[in-house]
Motif scaffolding. Structure first.
Motif, PDB file in Angstrom:
ATOM      1  N   THR A  76       0.830  -1.201   0.000  1.00  0.00           N
ATOM      2  CA  THR A  76       0.000   0.000   0.000  1.00  0.00           C
ATOM      3  C   THR A  76       0.867   1.256   0.000  1.00  0.00           C
ATOM      4  N   ARG A 106      -7.604   3.380  -2.468  1.00  0.00           N
ATOM      5  CA  ARG A 106      -6.388   2.605  -2.214  1.00  0.00           C
ATOM      6  C   ARG A 106      -6.667   1.520  -1.174  1.00  0.00           C
ATOM      7  N   ASP A 110      -6.782  -2.531  -1.887  1.00  0.00           N
ATOM      8  CA  ASP A 110      -5.777  -3.383  -1.253  1.00  0.00           C
ATOM      9  C   ASP A 110      -6.422  -4.479  -0.404  1.00  0.00           C
ATOM     10  N   ALA A 154      -3.798  -1.165   5.783  1.00  0.00           N
ATOM     11  CA  ALA A 154      -3.837  -0.299   4.600  1.00  0.00           C
ATOM     12  C   ALA A 154      -3.808   1.161   5.029  1.00  0.00           C
TER      13      ALA A 154
END
Lengths: 262, 324
Positions: A76, A106, A110, A154
């Motif tokens: 990440t 994001r 992830d 993350a």
């Protein structure tokens, strides 16, 4: 809020598109975990006796799952950092879109990616002799807990990726921090084998509580030291950890994003 | 009406030891439908100015409006009206051109169908149709730059910021980019352009602001700036050093100002009015006097001359604290 979700989904879509287009990333992430499975199952496994007996491989696999989730924070961070250096974040920040969409996109992407890797790992675990000795609800609860923790990791990765000056640094920092966190835990060895002063660290380490919780849920060997809260309620402690991590790193990440290069 | 205004913009970058004033009190005004060129060397502060106007950076002092909205307090409204294309092609390498454009359109808050339609239009306009469904990784630098500019245009912005749009492009791609930019301007877009190329500012901008060390040191049309360093000049390179004195006397008579001599290159320069006719006169007079010359030329001042006379250094030299 509406905008945050729809913009976030578009960024998620974009991040997921990357996976089939650079298959090497997923392949090596899986290979790395499989390598750990093989190394510990066949090389170290024989030298690591469990206090209460039981199969080392059944003991090991939940730890490998947790380790994989923890290391995903590096992916990440690197992805985030890369977006900055490619100028893509500047483009996003110049668009009339939600300020949190890039971070949401994001994180969600992830977590989805991790879920996929987890499935592959579970299959390879099955092959080397790992079993779930309980039922489907426990399986789902364990996976849910792992993915919840993936969200927290993350969030750390996003913050880190925005905080470091380059992809190389993101990589270095990730591994310098993540290696001790996964090894100072119950992932590979029973915590009883650690020096006494280190035992509380291993005990409260979220990686340990996550691993212990899934071992318990799946009926895998879980020789845990002590009688404190982390030993008795590992799932609860893990959830508290996730809340604490999110409370710290989500706002910190959003602040970093807003103030990038300011 | 002013599409862009800036008053007293200051931006300071602090590191542990030093403090760089990237912008040191910049005032700007760009009228709607015109092209303003920010011209200056690396590190002059051009990019910092654009980043502040495009809401990416907060000024330490001063304020600015874009389309009537404050870039700090009303950043979201500003973002809905602008397009930004930077010197690094900010597109996703792992997506195709079509996917990139669609994504940026969606994030510009266009509906999905409209976004696809607009993407298809831009692919045609920027000559990317053939490569449209290949990942950007496979693109050349020029193609990426075109896609980057197309991405900035997806929402039909009324205001466009182009930060060094042709830096690093080969000459052919640069000419192509100029054509594209001219077409945009014809369609009524207000454009703020930064460049280190004097030729580019001359070619594209209505008004040029020369930036150096975070300040605007001159502004005007290309012609106004050129007239600051004077009009045309005649340059003569004399073959034999012993004849320089005689040649200088002739130039003093024919020219319209004081002549100067570069002894090293034996080059005499004199301001002149009358253009080509005057040049012919000088050639004839030198010939009659029997002065042998290696070279003679009528030279119009370029923006390079402007830059040199304003800053004391040419546009090629970087300012010492080339930080931003």
């Amino acid at each position: 809020m509406n905008g945050a979700i729809s913009d976030g989904l578009i960024v998620t879509w974009r991040n997921l598109k990357r996976i089939p287009r650079i298959p090497e990333l997923a392949i090596f992430a899986i290979l790395q975990s499989v390598m750990f499975v093989l190394l510990f199952a066949f090389v170290f496994g024989g030298a690591i006796p469990l206090p209460d007996g039981g199969s080392y491989r059944e003991y090991l696999m939940p730890g490998i799952f947790a380790q994989t989730i923890v290391f995903a924070a590096a992916t990440t961070a690197i992805g985030m950092c890369d977006d900055i250096h490619k100028g893509l974040l500047d483009r996003f920040r110049s668009l009339p879109m939600s300020r949190s969409a890039v971070l949401i996109g994001r994180t969600v992407a992830d977590v989805v990616y991790n879920a996929g890797i987890l499935v592959v790992l579970m299959i390879s675990g099955y092959v080397v002799g790992w079993r779930i000795n309980t039922g489907l609800p426990e399986l789902l609860a364990g996976v849910g807990l792992l993915l919840l923790f993936a969200v927290a990791m993350a969030a750390i990765g996003v913050w880190l990726g925005l905080a470091v000056p380059s992809v190389e640094v993101a990589q270095q920092v990730s591994f310098t921090v993540l290696f001790p966190i996964t090894f100072l835990s119950n992932v590979f060895v029973p915590p009883q084998s650690l020096p006494e002063w280190l035992q509380p660290v291993a005990e409260w380490n979220p990686v340990s509580t996550l691993t212990a919780a899934t071992r318990e849920l799946w009926g895998n060997p879980n020789p845990y030291v002590g009688t404190g809260l982390p030993a008795e309620q590992p799932a609860l402690v893990t959830v508290i950890w996730v809340i604490v991590i999110l409370a710290i790193f989500l706002p910190a990440g959003v602040r970093r994003y807003r103030n990038l290069s300011r | 009406m002013a599409a862009i205004t800036a008053e007293g913009l200051v931006k300071i970058y602090r590191t542990r030891k030093t403090e760089v004033r990237a912008l040191d009190g910049v005032d700007l005004q760009v009228d709607e439908g015109t092209v303003m060129g920010l011209l200056g060397p690396n590190g002059a502060g051009k990019t910092t100015a654009v980043r502040i106007l495009a809401t990416l950076l907060r000024p330490d002092a001063g304020h600015a409006t874009v389309g009537g909205f404050d870039v700090v307090r009303e950043a979201h409204q500003v973002r809905s009206m602008i397009g930004l294309s930077g010197q690094y092609a900010a597109v996703d390498e792992n997506l195709t051109a079509r996917e990139n454009l669609w994504m940026f359109g969606r994030l510009y808050q266009l509906p999905s169908a409209e976004s696809s339609r607009r993407a298809a239009e831009l692919l045609v306009q920027f000559d990317l149709v053939e490569a449209a469904d290949r990942t950007v990784k496979t693109y050349s630098g020029g193609m990426r730059r075109r896609l980057d500019l197309a991405s900035a245009l997806i929402g039909r912005p009324r205001l466009l910021f182009l930060d060094e749009p042709t830096t690093g492009l080969d000459p052919r791609s640069r000419l192509g980019m100029w054509d594209v930019i001219r077409r945009l301007v014809r369609d009524g877009v207000t454009l703020l352009l930064t460049t280190q190329y004097l030729e580019e500012a001359d070619e594209l901008a209505d008004i040029i602001a020369v930036v150096d060390h975070g300040r605007i040191i001159a502004r005007g049309t290309a012609d106004q700036l050129k007239s600051q360093v004077g009009g045309e000049r005649i340059e003569v390179v004399v073959h034999d050093p012993s004849e320089i004195q005689r040649a200088a006397e002739i130039l003093a008579r024919d020219g319209s100002g004081q002549w100067t001599l570069d002894e090293h290159t034996r080059k005499l320069t004199v301001p002149a009015t009358g253009g080509a006719a005057k040049l012919i006169e000088v050639v004839r007079d030198l010939g009659e006097a029997g002065v042998e010359i290696d070279d003679i030329a009528l030279r119009r001042p370029t923006l390079d001359d402007v830059f040199l006379s304003l800053t004391g250094h040419t546009s090629e030299t970087e300012t010492p604290e080339a930080a931003a």
